[in-house]
Design a protein around this motif. Sequence first.
Motif, PDB file in Angstrom:
ATOM      1  N   SER A  27      20.434  34.684 -16.854  1.00 56.41           N
ATOM      2  CA  SER A  27      20.727  35.606 -16.706  1.00 56.41           C
ATOM      3  C   SER A  27      21.625  36.216 -18.141  1.00 56.41           C
ATOM      4  CB  SER A  27      22.042  36.170 -15.616  1.00 56.41           C
ATOM      5  OG  SER A  27      22.042  37.725 -15.678  1.00 56.41           O
ATOM      6  N   PHE A  28      22.255  37.601 -18.052  1.00 56.14           N
ATOM      7  CA  PHE A  28      23.180  37.790 -19.405  1.00 56.14           C
ATOM      8  C   PHE A  28      24.438  37.386 -19.277  1.00 56.14           C
ATOM      9  CE2 PHE A  28      19.436  40.694 -18.741  1.00 56.14           C
ATOM     10  CZ  PHE A  28      18.777  40.024 -19.885  1.00 56.14           C
ATOM     11  N   PRO A  29      25.364  37.382 -20.337  1.00 57.26           N
ATOM     12  CA  PRO A  29      26.738  36.999 -20.276  1.00 57.26           C
ATOM     13  C   PRO A  29      27.373  38.273 -19.747  1.00 57.26           C
ATOM     14  CG  PRO A  29      25.890  37.156 -22.660  1.00 57.26           C
ATOM     15  CD  PRO A  29      24.958  37.144 -21.861  1.00 57.26           C
ATOM     16  N   LYS A  30      28.399  37.972 -18.793  1.00 59.93           N
ATOM     17  CA  LYS A  30      29.250  39.040 -18.030  1.00 59.93           C
ATOM     18  C   LYS A  30      30.586  38.363 -17.572  1.00 59.93           C
ATOM     19  CE  LYS A  30      27.379  40.006 -13.482  1.00 59.93           C
ATOM     20  NZ  LYS A  30      27.105  38.467 -13.303  1.00 59.93           N
ATOM     21  N   GLY A  31      31.489  39.254 -17.204  1.00 59.01           N
ATOM     22  CA  GLY A  31      32.554  38.766 -16.628  1.00 59.01           C
ATOM     23  C   GLY A  31      33.528  40.034 -16.441  1.00 59.01           C
ATOM     24  N   LYS A 102      19.861  30.198 -24.254  1.00 56.73           N
ATOM     25  CA  LYS A 102      18.518  30.195 -24.822  1.00 56.73           C
ATOM     26  C   LYS A 102      18.442  31.579 -25.644  1.00 56.73           C
ATOM     27  CE  LYS A 102      15.564  27.093 -22.592  1.00 56.73           C
ATOM     28  NZ  LYS A 102      14.383  26.902 -21.815  1.00 56.73           N
ATOM     29  N   TRP A 103      17.710  31.373 -26.736  1.00 52.42           N
ATOM     30  CA  TRP A 103      17.088  32.624 -27.332  1.00 52.42           C
ATOM     31  C   TRP A 103      15.610  32.699 -27.031  1.00 52.42           C
ATOM     32  CZ3 TRP A 103      19.359  36.562 -29.624  1.00 52.42           C
ATOM     33  CH2 TRP A 103      20.743  36.420 -30.102  1.00 52.42           C
ATOM     34  N   LEU A 104      15.131  33.709 -26.434  1.00 52.32           N
ATOM     35  CA  LEU A 104      13.783  33.639 -25.839  1.00 52.32           C
ATOM     36  C   LEU A 104      13.158  35.114 -26.313  1.00 52.32           C
ATOM     37  CD1 LEU A 104      14.490  32.457 -22.303  1.00 52.32           C
ATOM     38  CD2 LEU A 104      13.232  31.358 -24.165  1.00 52.32           C
ATOM     39  N   SER A 105      11.898  35.094 -26.430  1.00 49.62           N
ATOM     40  CA  SER A 105      11.111  36.512 -26.532  1.00 49.62           C
ATOM     41  C   SER A 105      11.160  37.163 -25.445  1.00 49.62           C
ATOM     42  CB  SER A 105       9.624  35.985 -26.865  1.00 49.62           C
ATOM     43  OG  SER A 105       9.129  35.613 -25.677  1.00 49.62           O
ATOM     44  N   PHE A 106      11.037  38.382 -25.380  1.00 52.01           N
ATOM     45  CA  PHE A 106      11.211  39.182 -24.049  1.00 52.01           C
ATOM     46  C   PHE A 106      10.498  38.807 -22.982  1.00 52.01           C
ATOM     47  CE2 PHE A 106      13.029  41.813 -27.496  1.00 52.01           C
ATOM     48  CZ  PHE A 106      14.417  42.291 -26.829  1.00 52.01           C
ATOM     49  N   LYS A 111      10.284  35.975 -17.567  1.00 54.29           N
ATOM     50  CA  LYS A 111       9.642  34.672 -16.798  1.00 54.29           C
ATOM     51  C   LYS A 111      10.859  33.962 -16.107  1.00 54.29           C
ATOM     52  CE  LYS A 111       5.385  34.283 -19.047  1.00 54.29           C
ATOM     53  NZ  LYS A 111       4.525  33.546 -20.132  1.00 54.29           N
ATOM     54  N   LEU A 112      11.804  33.834 -16.705  1.00 50.41           N
ATOM     55  CA  LEU A 112      13.129  33.146 -16.356  1.00 50.41           C
ATOM     56  C   LEU A 112      14.225  34.230 -15.511  1.00 50.41           C
ATOM     57  CD1 LEU A 112      14.086  30.956 -19.302  1.00 50.41           C
ATOM     58  CD2 LEU A 112      12.830  30.387 -17.083  1.00 50.41           C
ATOM     59  N   LEU A 113      13.997  35.387 -15.610  1.00 51.30           N
ATOM     60  CA  LEU A 113      15.210  36.285 -14.824  1.00 51.30           C
ATOM     61  C   LEU A 113      14.915  36.519 -13.412  1.00 51.30           C
ATOM     62  CD1 LEU A 113      15.532  39.290 -17.466  1.00 51.30           C
ATOM     63  CD2 LEU A 113      17.361  37.159 -17.146  1.00 51.30           C
ATOM     64  N   ASP A 118      18.636  43.144 -14.090  1.00 48.03           N
ATOM     65  CA  ASP A 118      18.049  42.158 -15.416  1.00 48.03           C
ATOM     66  C   ASP A 118      16.869  42.739 -15.938  1.00 48.03           C
ATOM     67  OD1 ASP A 118      20.849  40.997 -14.939  1.00 48.03           O
ATOM     68  OD2 ASP A 118      20.041  39.036 -14.544  1.00 48.03           O
ATOM     69  N   PHE A 119      15.822  42.550 -15.165  1.00 48.64           N
ATOM     70  CA  PHE A 119      14.596  43.187 -15.768  1.00 48.64           C
ATOM     71  C   PHE A 119      14.500  44.520 -16.353  1.00 48.64           C
ATOM     72  CE2 PHE A 119      13.320  40.000 -12.255  1.00 48.64           C
ATOM     73  CZ  PHE A 119      12.434  39.201 -13.117  1.00 48.64           C
TER      74      PHE A 119
END
Length: 131
Positions: A27-31, A102-106, A111-113, A118-119
């Motif tokens: 996912s993306f960083p949050k808190g 990880k840095w990933l292409s969009f 594919k991981l989300l 998040d999509f």
Amino acid sequence: SAGGIVAQKGKVLLIRSRTLRGDLVWSFPKGHVEAGETPRQAALREVIEESGYSCKVMSSLALVRYSFIRDQRPVRKKVRWYWMRPINKVGEPDAKEVLSTKWLSFGSARKLLRYPADFRLLSKVEALEKS
């Protein structure tokens, strides 16, 4: 809560952590927003804590609302999301919360989300990155 979608040069930063049930998720960083913080300040702090990157906010993206059950009680969440660019790497992710980054292409990130929000956030940032 507040978080950041960090992107640069056609790539987006994901974090790998465990859900409350113990499942692995990308996912993306949050808190949480702490006392005295604005959502923007909290998002910048959380991105540093969970990814090790100091960032600048490009713009506000969305306010996402969702709910889940914790300890047999409904929990309603609101997360203010921001589109960010990294400034520099200032540390390492909090090992208690984040298993890896990880840095990933969009396309690879998609594919991981797992979460529908998040999509949608990824698609918004991808469009902003191309404009």
